[in-house]
Design an enzyme around this catalytic site. Structure first.
Site, mmCIF file in Angstrom:
data_model
loop_
_atom_site.group_PDB
_atom_site.id
_atom_site.type_symbol
_atom_site.label_atom_id
_atom_site.label_comp_id
_atom_site.label_asym_id
_atom_site.label_seq_id
_atom_site.Cartn_x
_atom_site.Cartn_y
_atom_site.Cartn_z
ATOM 1 N N ASP A 235 -82.680 22.936 -17.155
ATOM 2 C CA ASP A 235 -83.662 23.157 -18.217
ATOM 3 C C ASP A 235 -83.965 24.651 -18.364
ATOM 4 O OD1 ASP A 235 -85.644 21.859 -20.029
ATOM 5 O OD2 ASP A 235 -87.102 22.855 -18.728
ATOM 6 N N GLU A 293 -79.167 24.728 -20.439
ATOM 7 C CA GLU A 293 -79.823 24.767 -21.752
ATOM 8 C C GLU A 293 -80.067 26.238 -22.081
ATOM 9 O OE1 GLU A 293 -83.796 23.166 -24.091
ATOM 10 O OE2 GLU A 293 -83.946 24.021 -22.098
HETATM 11 C C1 NOJ Z 1 -86.481 22.013 -22.751
HETATM 12 C C2 NOJ Z 1 -86.555 20.523 -22.766
HETATM 13 O O1 NOJ Z 1 -85.406 20.010 -23.393
HETATM 14 C C3 NOJ Z 1 -87.827 20.179 -23.484
HETATM 15 O O2 NOJ Z 1 -87.905 18.806 -23.769
HETATM 16 C C4 NOJ Z 1 -88.991 20.643 -22.635
HETATM 17 O O3 NOJ Z 1 -90.193 20.407 -23.330
HETATM 18 C C5 NOJ Z 1 -88.882 22.133 -22.335
HETATM 19 N N1 NOJ Z 1 -87.557 22.513 -21.948
HETATM 20 C C6 NOJ Z 1 -89.828 22.544 -21.234
HETATM 21 O O4 NOJ Z 1 -89.361 22.081 -19.993
#
Ligand code: NOJ
Ligand code: CA
Length: 549
Positions: A235, A293
């Site tokens: 993440d 991500e």
């Molecule tokens: C990215 C995640 O995909 C999202 O759903 C989340 O709210 C944020 N990161 C914070 O962790």
């Protein structure tokens, strides 16, 4: 949907490598299992509920694995299931090495991993290194320790500005809206220091310069790898490192759930040292994959995350951000391939996920939106690299217009009710039956309400219908897995004009044609193996795609 001829018969090529007969695999070193994998993203709250509380859980997922095996996916990525107060539905982690009872606890994930592996499906988990939950013992110790305590060093606690420290330490905004700083009220009732949270106040950012932070993250990675997981989705992989002194943002465009490349909150160059450290750990488990991500748009800066000693894969969100427009689609594909080529990395493709609205709705909704979504699925599945399918995409689910009072995404409150947030694409999956909750749960009061219209979209109905979106996805995945025409890491454009896109996979020769124009389109030469909509007078109708060999 058109018929097809299987060239090499049904097979299961999930054992690693690219599948039987692959020129790539035999010529050089074997390709890792993830290099052309189809990943299926499970939003666990929404997939299947086993205990009737209206919220999906891991035993629900385990009980439904047959659906994923029949769909033909290689791996699942599960959004966070670790212990959490669920302020951001699991992205606020209070214990990264235990499963929340809401999802069934450790025993449930052990059952899931064993059952998935038995069916040849790999399991990847979400890990959240940028922040913890405010309920994490470290943050609780930091609050209790008070200003200046060692425990506060694991996060970003700062004195405020202004005469009595009543102003936040800098002008950073939270991605969910409002300030990125929250002021702590000490036990005696005095407001004192502020702490940083790029997301919700219940998600304080960790200070990655503190040695405990990496040490603990290493423990988490090893813990899950020893439990048999096949890799991680990381993440906010472009977060973690913050610029020294936490300078104000100046002239940078920000907004709820948006940021740009020049935003000092993200993509600080020292993040790469963290990724190198993570990779050193993961390399002890040679089968494991890391998928970051990375919300960075510049090709060069994005590709830096995919250097050979950093992440294996990086999410590529370009296709999830554009319209159904031939020029935009062409440029997104070209740009994505150019970006990964900079590091000889593997391309990835995503049309939607739990943060981005569903493509059926993005493309206009209704019948047209669905036609376009099916066409784009064929484009995505024809491209070299790894593909991510978001649960419900295989059913052609649209976004749901939810009433204000059921919205749960923190962005709704934090934006002052101006951004409705991401709940619209997180509504539970319809499995069977004619009325909500459509077999998702035994409880009618599901965590988000399910629309009555989804009676026509249940897995059970679509399984029985050869022309359904589900049957179409199954056929597409089967072809992609089984046929050598999908080999080869490069594509060549045969046409990209007047709303038409035609490209060929260089290694295997598959041709994919997309008609995003207004008129029916003549097909290029070759044997048609699949189309997303029936041909009309031998032509590909608008808003449709075809595969030829
Ligand atoms: C990215 C995640 O995909 C999202 O759903 C989340 O709210 C944020 N990161 C914070 O962790
Ligand atoms: Ca449940």
């Amino acid at each position: 949907m058109s018929g097809h001829k299987m060239k090499r018969g049904g097979m299961n090529s999930r054992q690693g490598g690219t599948g039987p007969g692959s020129a790539r695999a035999s010529a050089r070193r074997p390709e890792p299992w993830w290099s052309s994998a189809v990943f299926y993203q499970v939003y666990p709250r929404s997939f299947a509920d086993s205990n009737g509380d209206g919220i999906g859980d891991l035993d629900g997922l385990t009980a439904r694995l047959e659906h994923l095996e029949q769909l033909g996916v290689d791996a699942i990525w599960i959004n966070p299931v670790t212990v959490s107060p669920m302020a951001d539905h699991g992205y606020d982690v209070a214990d990264p090495r235990d499963v929340d009872p809401l999802f069934g606890g450790m025993a449930a994930i052990e059952r899931l991993i064993a059952a998935a592996h038995q069916r040849g499906i790999k399991v990847t988990m979400d890990v959240v290194p940028n922040h913890t939950s405010s309920a994490h013992p470290w943050f609780q110790a930091a609050l209790a320790g008070g200003p200046g305590s060692a425990a506060r060093g694991r996060y970003f606690f700062r004195d405020g500005g202004g005469p009595d420290g009543a102003l936040p330490p800098n002008n950073w905004e939270s991605v969910f809206g409002g300030s990125a700083w929250t002021r702590v009220v000490e036990p005696d009732g005095t407001p004192r220091q502020w702490y940083l949270h790029l997301f919700d106040p219940e998600q304080p950012d960790l200070n990655w310069d503190h040695p405990d932070v990496f040490d603990d993250f290493e423990k988490t990675l090893r813990f899950w790898l020893e439990h048999g997981v096949d890799g991680f989705r990381i993440d906010v992989a472009h977060g973690m490192a913050k610029p020294p002194g936490l300078p104000d943002t100046q002239g940078v465009k920000t907004g709820v759930l948006r940021h740009s490349d020049d935003d000092p909150r993200f993509n600080h160059p020292s993040v790469h040292a963290i990724h190198r450290d993570i990779r050193t750990v993961v390399d002890d488990y040679p089968w494991a994959v890391t998928i970051g991500e990375v919300w960075v748009t510049d090709n060069v800066r994005w590709a830096e995350y995919l250097r050979p000693d950093e992440l294996h894969l990086g999410f590529n969100f370009r296709l999830s951000k554009i319209d159904f427009d031939a020029g935009e689609i062409h440029d997104a594909i070209q740009n994505s391939l150019a970006a990964t080529a900079l590091e000889s990395a593997t391309p990835t493709w995503t049309l939607s996920n739990h943060d981005v609205g569903r493509e059926v709705s993005r493309y206009g909704g209704g019948e047209i939106g669905l036609r376009r979504a099916r066409a784009m699925a064929m484009v995505m599945l024809a491209l070299p690299g790894a593909v991510f399918i978001y649960n419900g995409e295989e059913l052609g689910l649209p976004d749901v217009q939810l009433p204000d009072e059921v919205l749960q995404d923190p962005t709704w409150e934090r934006s002052g009710h101006t951004e409705r947030g991401r709940d619209k694409c997180r509504v539970p999956i319809p499995w069977s039956g004619d009325t909500p909750p459509f077999g998702f749960s035994t409880c009618a009061d599901t965590w988000l309400p399910m629309p009555q219209e989804w009676a026509a979209l249940t897995v059970k109905k679509q399984r029985a219908d050869p022309d359904s979106t589900l049957s179409f996805f199954r056929r597409a995945l089967e072809l992609r897995r089984a046929r050598s025409e999908f080999d080869g890491g490069e594509i060549e454009w045969l046409d990209a004009s007047r709303g038409r896109l035609i490209f060929r996979r260089r290694g295997g020769g598959l041709v994919c044609a997309l008609n995003a124009g207004r008129r029916p389109m003549a097909l290029p030469p070759g044997e048609l193996i699949l189309s997303s909509a029936p041909l009309v007078n031998d032509k590909l109708p608008r808003d449709a795609a075809a595969w030829l060999v």
